[in-house]
Design a protein around this motif. Structure first.
Motif, PDB file in Angstrom:
ATOM      1  N   THR A  36       0.851  -1.186   0.000  1.00  0.00           N
ATOM      2  CA  THR A  36       0.000   0.000   0.000  1.00  0.00           C
ATOM      3  C   THR A  36       0.890   1.240   0.000  1.00  0.00           C
ATOM      4  O   THR A  36       1.907   1.277   0.693  1.00  0.00           O
ATOM      5  N   ILE A  38       0.897   5.322   0.783  1.00  0.00           N
ATOM      6  CA  ILE A  38       0.192   6.410   1.460  1.00  0.00           C
ATOM      7  C   ILE A  38       0.887   7.697   1.039  1.00  0.00           C
ATOM      8  O   ILE A  38       2.097   7.837   1.197  1.00  0.00           O
ATOM      9  N   ILE A  49      -3.396  16.745   2.803  1.00  0.00           N
ATOM     10  CA  ILE A  49      -4.377  15.911   2.105  1.00  0.00           C
ATOM     11  C   ILE A  49      -3.726  14.530   2.026  1.00  0.00           C
ATOM     12  O   ILE A  49      -2.603  14.394   1.550  1.00  0.00           O
ATOM     13  N   ILE A  50      -4.431  13.489   2.507  1.00  0.00           N
ATOM     14  CA  ILE A  50      -3.862  12.150   2.585  1.00  0.00           C
ATOM     15  C   ILE A  50      -4.705  11.181   1.762  1.00  0.00           C
ATOM     16  O   ILE A  50      -5.935  11.226   1.816  1.00  0.00           O
ATOM     17  N   SER A  51      -4.011  10.304   1.039  1.00  0.00           N
ATOM     18  CA  SER A  51      -4.690   9.291   0.246  1.00  0.00           C
ATOM     19  C   SER A  51      -3.871   8.008   0.296  1.00  0.00           C
ATOM     20  O   SER A  51      -2.644   8.050   0.417  1.00  0.00           O
ATOM     21  N   SER A  52      -4.537   6.862   0.207  1.00  0.00           N
ATOM     22  CA  SER A  52      -3.824   5.587   0.150  1.00  0.00           C
ATOM     23  C   SER A  52      -4.415   4.735  -0.961  1.00  0.00           C
ATOM     24  O   SER A  52      -5.615   4.817  -1.253  1.00  0.00           O
ATOM     25  N   PHE A  53      -3.544   3.935  -1.581  1.00  0.00           N
ATOM     26  CA  PHE A  53      -3.970   3.079  -2.684  1.00  0.00           C
ATOM     27  C   PHE A  53      -2.888   2.032  -2.921  1.00  0.00           C
ATOM     28  O   PHE A  53      -1.782   2.128  -2.366  1.00  0.00           O
TER      29      PHE A  53
END
Length: 127
Positions: A36, A38, A49-53
């Motif tokens: 993953t 982050i 601004i935080i996103s995970s994928f």
């Protein structure tokens, strides 16, 4: 009324701020799930601004991909150097402990047992 110390126009200006981009790539799980990624993007003193994928979906520039490849290639040598340093510190600690070791003298017999006194007189004293 705005305080003279605080310049909100510049503090929240995209063009006048240092932008912070933080990327974490988490390890594979025990179930061999994909890694993953982050990603956090922001400026100082403001929530990012935080996103995970999935890591495979992270499109990194060639320069960063090259750095990741270099890191992967260097890790075995880094691990060997870390083990060597750890062993050196362990040996130094053992030597330090050995030098500061205290050996207590044997207890003296205060009794009147002539047999143990005679044996004590003939015994080689090491310390």
């Amino acid at each position: 009324m705005e305080s003279p110390d605080i310049d909100l126009e510049n503090q929240y200006s995209f063009e006048r701020n240092t932008l912070v981009i933080h990327i974490q790539i988490l390890p594979k799980t025990e179930n061999d799930q994909p890694r993953t990624a982050i990603v956090a993007v922001g400026i100082k003193n403001s929530p990012p601004i935080i996103s995970s994928f999935p890591f495979e979906q992270l499109e990194l520039p060639a320069s960063i991909q090259s750095m990741l490849s270099q890191l992967e290639a260097e890790l075995p040598q880094r691990r060997a150097a870390a083990f060597e340093l750890m062993e050196k510190h362990r040996i130094e600690e053992l030597q330090k402990d050995y030098k500061h070791r205290k050996v207590e003298s044997p207890p003296t017999s205060s009794g009147t047992n002539s047999q143990s006194t005679a044996a004590h007189k003939n015994q080689l004293t090491l310390f």
